[in-house]
Write a protein that holds these residues in place. Structure first.
Motif, PDB file in Angstrom:
ATOM      1  N   LYS A  69      44.084  35.773  47.428  1.00 51.06           N
ATOM      2  CA  LYS A  69      43.019  35.743  46.431  1.00 51.06           C
ATOM      3  C   LYS A  69      42.993  34.352  45.830  1.00 51.06           C
ATOM      4  N   ALA A  70      41.840  33.968  45.363  1.00 53.44           N
ATOM      5  CA  ALA A  70      41.769  32.685  44.664  1.00 53.44           C
ATOM      6  C   ALA A  70      42.695  32.770  43.453  1.00 53.44           C
ATOM      7  N   SER A  71      43.393  31.689  43.157  1.00 51.96           N
ATOM      8  CA  SER A  71      44.293  31.678  42.019  1.00 51.96           C
ATOM      9  C   SER A  71      43.491  31.808  40.738  1.00 51.96           C
ATOM     10  N   ARG A 131      43.568  28.628  38.696  1.00 51.51           N
ATOM     11  CA  ARG A 131      42.744  27.516  39.129  1.00 51.51           C
ATOM     12  C   ARG A 131      41.257  27.805  38.942  1.00 51.51           C
ATOM     13  N   GLU A 132      40.887  29.064  39.096  1.00 49.22           N
ATOM     14  CA  GLU A 132      39.487  29.403  38.850  1.00 49.22           C
ATOM     15  C   GLU A 132      39.178  29.254  37.357  1.00 49.22           C
ATOM     16  N   LYS A 153      38.619  25.742  36.195  1.00 51.83           N
ATOM     17  CA  LYS A 153      37.261  25.253  36.421  1.00 51.83           C
ATOM     18  C   LYS A 153      36.336  25.676  35.282  1.00 51.83           C
ATOM     19  N   LEU A 179      48.705  21.408  32.853  1.00 47.43           N
ATOM     20  CA  LEU A 179      48.583  19.985  33.197  1.00 47.43           C
ATOM     21  C   LEU A 179      49.541  19.130  32.381  1.00 47.43           C
ATOM     22  N   GLN A 208      55.081  23.537  45.308  1.00 51.01           N
ATOM     23  CA  GLN A 208      54.331  24.661  45.879  1.00 51.01           C
ATOM     24  C   GLN A 208      54.604  24.779  47.375  1.00 51.01           C
ATOM     25  N   TYR A 265      55.850  32.909  37.626  1.00 58.16           N
ATOM     26  CA  TYR A 265      54.827  31.903  37.969  1.00 58.16           C
ATOM     27  C   TYR A 265      53.854  32.472  38.991  1.00 58.16           C
ATOM     28  N   GLN A 280      51.434  33.689  44.688  1.00 53.65           N
ATOM     29  CA  GLN A 280      50.388  33.298  45.639  1.00 53.65           C
ATOM     30  C   GLN A 280      51.000  32.686  46.912  1.00 53.65           C
ATOM     31  N   GLN A 315      46.774  12.664  38.636  1.00 52.68           N
ATOM     32  CA  GLN A 315      46.845  13.994  37.995  1.00 52.68           C
ATOM     33  C   GLN A 315      46.672  15.067  39.078  1.00 52.68           C
ATOM     34  N   TYR A 316      46.865  16.329  38.709  1.00 52.91           N
ATOM     35  CA  TYR A 316      46.516  17.404  39.633  1.00 52.91           C
ATOM     36  C   TYR A 316      45.039  17.301  39.998  1.00 52.91           C
ATOM     37  N   GLN A 319      41.877  29.262  49.536  1.00 52.30           N
ATOM     38  CA  GLN A 319      42.886  30.185  48.998  1.00 52.30           C
ATOM     39  C   GLN A 319      44.238  29.958  49.661  1.00 52.30           C
ATOM     40  N   GLN A 337      45.761  26.732  48.356  1.00 54.76           N
ATOM     41  CA  GLN A 337      46.314  26.874  47.001  1.00 54.76           C
ATOM     42  C   GLN A 337      47.761  27.349  47.071  1.00 54.76           C
ATOM     43  N   ALA A 341      49.710  27.065  49.661  1.00 53.43           N
ATOM     44  CA  ALA A 341      50.532  26.241  50.548  1.00 53.43           C
ATOM     45  C   ALA A 341      50.978  24.927  49.917  1.00 53.43           C
ATOM     46  N   ASP A 342      50.094  24.253  49.171  1.00 52.24           N
ATOM     47  CA  ASP A 342      50.526  23.000  48.508  1.00 52.24           C
ATOM     48  C   ASP A 342      49.615  22.578  47.365  1.00 52.24           C
TER      49      ASP A 342
END
Lengths: 404, 404
Positions: free
Chosen positions: A21-23, A26-27, A30, A44, A105, A129, A134, B72-73, B270, B273, B275-276
């Protein structure tokens, strides 16, 4: 042109892809990146503290010093001087015990890849975490949640779990945990290392924030305790340790590492060959240039700033949060954890907070098996005094409304 | 200190980890890195052609221009201006069809991860890039080999295979293939795209060398033919395309991409995200700085150099190789492929070649299901005239001895 029915991509995806699934983090990042939102959501690092001139200088130095080798293919294991420096931090280990990864990661992904067969039991802190969940999810572990208190994992609860569950891997962030900000006590660390050794449980110790302690005393890592437990034999250590330069230097170079017994490191090398051949050698060389002078200075700068911000945030929470809203008191790192009274749902609350121009991460996605609906994570690392003041006031108002 | 029996790491490894092996290429690279060995084994770009000053300048520019955002990220999808440039190369596609990866190798890993369920049938060229096999192996596909000739995959043979095999994914390197140096003809490309569309086969087109054509005419990619086939609808395209800046600029920044239909790109996001998180943003920005002026210039420089080296190597092979040693004639890229008479085993021959101070890669590891014992791969990209002269003479002598 022939017409053929288009591919059904969803049906084409592998079983493990169906689980991805999309994190949520992170979503959310945005959504909350509008400039008028005060976001305590992202994890951050503070960009105004980045050693930009040093990175710029190191980039030039590396090209002058190493020439074409700085941008040629490199070894999968990673840049030897960097691995030597990492190994030198822990007596008894060598560069052969260190694998450089593209961010922490990637270490989690590769460890999941080489250790987890679908159905294997993984014990994780509750909450943990979400990026780790994920990373591991595609390898289809069955998660068992470990209850925590202010001293970290409750080892007696783990002992009970081990009576009935064959736990293969235990994943923990002992220092200033993401998301709770909690730190595992020395007594718990010792008990955890001993208990897991006795049960043949592999411990993955994720330590991105360990150097960022702004109050209290430095504690030995589980990895160091594991080494002691095994009489200094790094190849017998059942604790595998991971850390990163993302939080101490800069995240955008993506330089991190895993250290552990050689059998696991050798297998990680093979997995990494297939996954991305190697971490950019240019970036590894830049980080190496920064180790001697810039890194220790940055650690002091970052610690001081985050310590002040944490104090600031807690002071504002005392002022603005209603009774019944509880929060952790971190000794380092970037996060603290808020628990609201039962029945308050922080996911439902988020849009109301965003209306008041403040954002956080709801707690539920940090729970492997659900729960924590009344919890939320706040990050203070990237917030200035004025933002903390306005943001915590707005969040306090949001929570007070919810409690009415 | 308690003593507990140490962990049996081998038993702890996942099923997929048991399938992983160290890359033969990379292990060989180590063996042949002694300075007195002339190595045609590695697939290394020529380091003396790297645009070092431009990379150095771009590193500084990026920090001056973007400040802290350069380290930054970043977003998982990748740096937008880079994705915009990539998308602009193909009419009808947008940045939403592009995912930046940490080298092409990561694209292969992520595609394997999201597409392959154990037992799924993957069709691969025989021989094919061994790094691709290594990327896919942990996802446990069953490989079906596709016979090739000088025009690439024999599509009629694929048609026969599709009568009995339910092929899910076909992996191909149509331009200057690794390892053979062969290029798929236009007629074969058209037939392949049509046939795979009709059978619902996903095509993974790996194109790291496409820009490095030093003779013959540029051919449309399978991706472009797929787009045409589907009436320009990028989201219906069953061809997924991957390329890289490793061979045209420098490999050590690890910047590459996958482009394809949005459902697959969204799933790759996805997977990445987990993986890295993202490819180093600093490196993506550096590459972006180099796109306008440096990249086109580099492509000309590299093409000219590799073309001359390929000619050089083939001239020496005509001179030194005995009758019965056949080789391909590449139109671009970095490799050519030697076939010795049946019964000669190039793995057994390698130590004899190394005694004569020359190295190559035996062909067998490039075959998913075995075979090719009498073949070997030579790389000319990183060899100078004098090395080619001495190395090919030594290899010719080694082969002549073997044929006696």
């Amino acid at each position: 042109m022939t017409t053929t029915s288009p591919l059904d991509w969803h049906a084409a995806f592998s079983g493990r892809a169906q689980l991805m699934k999309a994190s949520t983090i992170r979503e959310l990042l945005k959504l909350t990146q509008q400039p008028d939102i005060i976001s305590f959501a992202g994890g951050l690092p503070a960009p105004e503290l980045f050693p930009l001139d040093a990175v710029k200088q190191a980039s030039a130095t590396v090209i002058e010093k190493y020439g074409a080798a700085s941008v040629q293919y490199g070894t999968t294991e990673g840049h030897l001087p960097l691995r030597e420096w990492i190994a030198a931090q822990t007596p008894g280990i060598t560069p052969a015990h260190v694998q450089i990864t593209t961010g922490s990661q990637q270490g989690l992904d590769l460890l999941g890849k080489v250790l987890i067969t679908p159905g294997d039991v993984m014990a994780v802190e509750e909450p943990t975490y979400m990026g780790a969940l994920q990373a591991f999810q595609p390898y289809e572990p069955r998660y068992v949640g470990l209850p925590m208190d202010e001293e970290g994992i409750i080892v007696d609860a783990l002992r009970d779990i081990l009576q009935t569950e064959r736990v293969k891997v235990l994943y923990t962030i002992p220092n200033f945990q993401n998301p709770t900000g909690r730190t595992m006590s020395l007594a718990r660390r010792q008990a955890l290392v001993e208990l897991t050794a006795q049960h043949g449980v592999i411990v993955l110790e994720d330590d991105p924030y360990g150097k960022l302690r702004f109050s209290g005393e430095l504690l030995p890592s589980l990895y160091e305790l594991g080494l002691q437990y095994h009489g200094g034999d790094a190849d017998a250590n059942h604790v595998v340790y991971s850390s990163s330069f993302s939080k101490t230097l800069v995240p955008g170079l993506r330089d991190a590492w895993v250290q552990g017994a050689r059998p696991i490191i050798n297998k990680l090398v093979q997995a990494k060959q297939g996954a991305d051949l190697h971490t950019p050698i240019f970036n590894q060389m830049i980080v190496t240039e920064l180790l001697a002078d810039v890194l220790p200075r940055q650690i002091e700068i970052v610690k001081a700033a985050y310590g002040a911000r944490a104090q600031d945030m807690m002071a504002r929470m005392r002022e603005h949060f209603p009774a019944g809203a509880e929060y952790t008191t971190p000794d380092g790192g970037m996060f603290l954890w808020v628990t609201l009274p039962d029945g308050v749902n922080t996911t439902d609350l988020l849009p109301l907070a965003v209306e008041r121009k403040v954002a956080y991460v709801p707690g539920t996605p940090f729970y492997a098996n659900g729960g924590g609906e009344n919890t939320l994570r706040l990050s203070y690392s990237n917030a200035r005094t004025e933002q903390i003041e306005r943001g915590i006031a707005a969040l306090g108002a949001t929570i007070r409304d919810a409690l009415q």
